[in-house]
Design an enzyme around this catalytic site. Structure first.
Site, PDB file in Angstrom:
ATOM      1  N   LEU A 131      46.860  44.266  46.743  1.00 24.62           N
ATOM      2  CA  LEU A 131      47.485  45.466  45.969  1.00 24.62           C
ATOM      3  C   LEU A 131      46.747  46.434  45.578  1.00 24.62           C
ATOM      4  CD1 LEU A 131      49.771  43.018  43.761  1.00 24.62           C
ATOM      5  CD2 LEU A 131      50.545  44.513  45.831  1.00 24.62           C
ATOM      6  N   HIS A 167      48.791  37.679  49.611  1.00 28.45           N
ATOM      7  CA  HIS A 167      48.804  39.054  50.218  1.00 28.45           C
ATOM      8  C   HIS A 167      49.820  39.599  51.112  1.00 28.45           C
ATOM      9  CE1 HIS A 167      44.776  38.265  48.701  1.00 28.45           C
ATOM     10  NE2 HIS A 167      44.236  37.615  49.773  1.00 28.45           N
ATOM     11  N   ALA A 208      31.392  36.979  42.195  1.00 32.02           N
ATOM     12  CA  ALA A 208      30.813  37.795  41.218  1.00 32.02           C
ATOM     13  C   ALA A 208      29.881  38.744  42.101  1.00 32.02           C
ATOM     14  CB  ALA A 208      30.278  37.076  40.281  1.00 32.02           C
ATOM     15  N   LYS A 209      29.048  38.229  43.026  1.00 33.32           N
ATOM     16  CA  LYS A 209      27.773  39.064  43.295  1.00 33.32           C
ATOM     17  C   LYS A 209      28.104  39.814  44.595  1.00 33.32           C
ATOM     18  CE  LYS A 209      25.953  35.473  46.609  1.00 33.32           C
ATOM     19  NZ  LYS A 209      25.302  34.381  46.734  1.00 33.32           N
ATOM     20  N   LYS A 223      71.107  54.058  51.542  1.00 31.32           N
ATOM     21  CA  LYS A 223      71.853  55.142  51.514  1.00 31.32           C
ATOM     22  C   LYS A 223      71.887  55.991  52.888  1.00 31.32           C
ATOM     23  CE  LYS A 223      71.083  54.778  46.390  1.00 31.32           C
ATOM     24  NZ  LYS A 223      69.629  54.743  46.369  1.00 31.32           N
ATOM     25  N   ARG A 225      27.124  28.324  33.917  1.00 29.78           N
ATOM     26  CA  ARG A 225      26.047  27.315  33.440  1.00 29.78           C
ATOM     27  C   ARG A 225      24.904  27.393  34.208  1.00 29.78           C
ATOM     28  NH1 ARG A 225      30.085  22.832  36.149  1.00 29.78           N
ATOM     29  NH2 ARG A 225      29.469  24.148  37.880  1.00 29.78           N
TER      30      ARG A 225
END
Ligand SMILES: NC(=O)C1=CN([C@@H]2O[C@H](COP(=O)(O)OP(=O)(O)OC[C@H]3O[C@@H](n4cnc5c(N)ncnc54)[C@H](OP(=O)(O)O)[C@@H]3O)[C@@H](O)[C@H]2O)C=CC1
Ligand SMILES: O=C1O[C@H](COP(=O)(O)O)[C@@H](O)[C@H](O)[C@H]1O
Length: 484
Positions: free
Chosen positions: A213, A273, A45-46, A349, A74
């Site tokens: 991605l 990945h 998160a940070k 092709k 929490r």
């Protein structure tokens, strides 16, 4: 050619709504947007999530009159405590001070557990208050839940969201869930996790993030392959001897040994990945750029990979890995792996180039059939050998124009989630097919039947890996580096 010449890439316009690379089906929605980062006290998160949100905010993708950001975990924190934790991970600089403080003011923190209603009820109340205050004129309730949490708590957290925090249907909008890897430890656990989440949310609401991605060049792979005529007849087994997809880091697990030892390099990097990159390198041209058409083709690639044989694998573990106190002394977890995939590539092709000579040799290619990128009028591909002036060999390619500020993978992917574009996320059947490739090997490693070979930190890995590549037909072209 690449070593001796000069490569030019003709830059094509890249419109703000990215219509070049997409089908432009995802009409941007307006109205109230709440982004809820669960596990807000944590590392991801940070380091990644909040900085990515800040950069989207700075670039104008998140409007302060629409968006509010909530942190949830929490740990007991005040709003300001969370803001102080995040501040140090945002870009610094005098010119950014105002943006940083405006952005931080958008963040509110709610503390609660992951398996009891109270915290989620409080979270819902906070989001709803925000929606009411921002929706005085136009209603909408868009809720994006980013699970920056260990996967063990995903099922219970999803239950709580489903029970207490869904978007308000009378306001319209949506609820989307972003989940982080690892999605399971093997086929069975991944399927179980998928089923648990799938009972609560439909596949179009679930965004399994794989940050590879979101990388600029990974996103460019399909454009390069399918918008450039000269690749079409060449991209097949008749012309390509082998493809190497390489990931190297020059540092070890550094403080993450406890996590890493449970997973190893195959689960951490290769199964997700690198397999995603393999899909984009090997897939057939999709019917369109609709996420489902692209993901259908990726699944076909994964299903075509022939089961891996022992003689196609070399595992290694760097010396010193077990010095980490969180790693058991007898760990066999691989920190290095070379795996040969045999992929039953279909014939491509054939196509012919047109020669056109002026003061230089210029090979112009025919238009690409099926202009899914809507870029025909940008001109044809050319391969140019300039005899004079200034000798050069260059190619004119069609590619998406990298934006001046290349966004971080997480920024792109969060933005895609807001837009509802699942093209760059892993679908459930893709995940299943990817685990099917590796699960038998992983179980043997877990049971200690497949040993990791020691190698020196700072080396190329075990010499056996180079020998394996040579046996598989890879020919060194740049002079072999000495393995120290
Ligand atoms: N960190 C990274 O660079 C990357 C992480 N990821 C993935 O992202 C997710 C989050 O990673 P990261 O932030 O590093 O993880 P953390 O270990 O930092 O956990 C995030 C938060 O979750 C809560 N938490 C931790 N362990 C538990 C537990 N056993 N039960 C309930 N809550 C727990 C804690 O918050 P609190 O105690 O306050 O509730 C913690 O702050 C994981 O799935 C990880 O694999 C993916 C790629 C990179
Ligand atoms: O997911 C992960 O990726 C990082 C490497 O990401 P990159 O964008 O820096 O290439 C890796 O270090 C980490 O072990 C893994 O969990």
């Amino acid at each position: 050619m690449a070593a001796s010449g000069e490569w030019h890439c003709e830059k094509r316009p890249f419109s703000k709504n990215e219509s070049f690379a997409r089908d432009n089906e995802n009409v941007p929605e307006t109205g109230c947007l709440s982004i809820i980062v669960l596990g807000a006290s944590g590392d991801l998160a940070k380091k990644k999530t909040f900085p990515a949100l800040f950069n989207l905010y700075r670039q104008g993708f998140l409007q302060s009159n629409e968006v509010h950001i909530f942190g949830y975990s929490r740990t007991k924190l005040s709003d300001d405590d969370l803001r102080d934790r995040i501040r140090g991970y945002l870009p610094q600089g005098k010119e950014l001070t105002n943006d940083v403080s405006d952005f931080l003011q958008l963040i509110k923190y709610v503390s609660g557990s992951y398996d009891a209603p109270e915290g989620f009820q409080e979270l819902d109340k906070a989001i709803s208050e925000h929606e009411i205050s921002k929706n005085s004129t136009e209603g909408s309730s868009r809720r994006l839940f980013y699970l920056a949490l260990p996967p063990s708590v995903y099922p219970q957290v999803c239950k709580m969201i489903k029970s207490y925090c869904m978007n308000k249907s009378d306001l319209g909008g949506w609820t989307r869930i972003v989940v982080e890897k690892p999605f399971g430890k093997d086929l069975a656990s991944a399927e179980e996790l998928s089923s648990q989440i799938g009972e609560l949310f439909d596949e179009p609401q679930i965004y399994r993030i794989d940050h590879y991605l979101g990388k600029e060049l990974v996103q460019n792979l399909l454009v390069l392959r399918f918008a450039n005529r000269f690749f079409l007849p060449l991209w097949n087994r008749d012309n390509i001897a082998n493809v190497q997809i390489v990931f190297r880091e020059d540092f070890g697990t550094e403080g993450r040994g406890g996590y890493f030892d449970q997973y190893g390099i195959i689960r951490d990097i290769i199964q997700n990945h690198l397999l995603q990159v393999l899909c984009l390198v090997a897939m057939e041209k999709p019917v369109s750029l609709k996420p489902e058409h692209i993901r259908d083709e990726k699944v076909k690639v994964l299903q075509s990979v022939v089961p891996i044989k022992d003689e196609e694998v070399v595992l290694g573990q760097y010396q010193g890995y077990k010095d980490d106190p969180t790693v058991p002394n007898d760990s066999n977890t691989p920190t290095f792996a070379t795996v040969i995939y045999v992929y039953t590539m279909k014939d491509g092709k054939a196509g012919k180039a047109l020669n056109s000579r002026k003061a230089e040799i210029r090979v112009q290619f025919k238009d690409v059939p099926g202009d899914i990128f809507k870029c025909q009028k940008q001109g044809r591909n050319e391969f140019v050998i300039r005899l004079q002036p200034s000798e050069a060999i260059y190619m004119k390619l069609t590619a998406t124009l990298p934006r001046v500020v290349i966004p971080e993978a997480y920024e792109r992917l969060i933005l895609d989630t807001i837009k509802g574009d699942q093209q760059h996320f892993v679908r459930r059947d893709e995940l299943k097919a990817a685990w099917e490739i590796f699960t038998p090997l992983l179980h043997r490693i877990d049971q200690g039947e497949f040993k990791s070979l020691p190698y020196k930190p700072g080396s190329r890995g075990p010499v056996e890996a180079d020998e394996l590549l040579e046996r598989a037909g890879y020919v060194q072209t740049h002079g072999k580096e000495k393995n120290p």
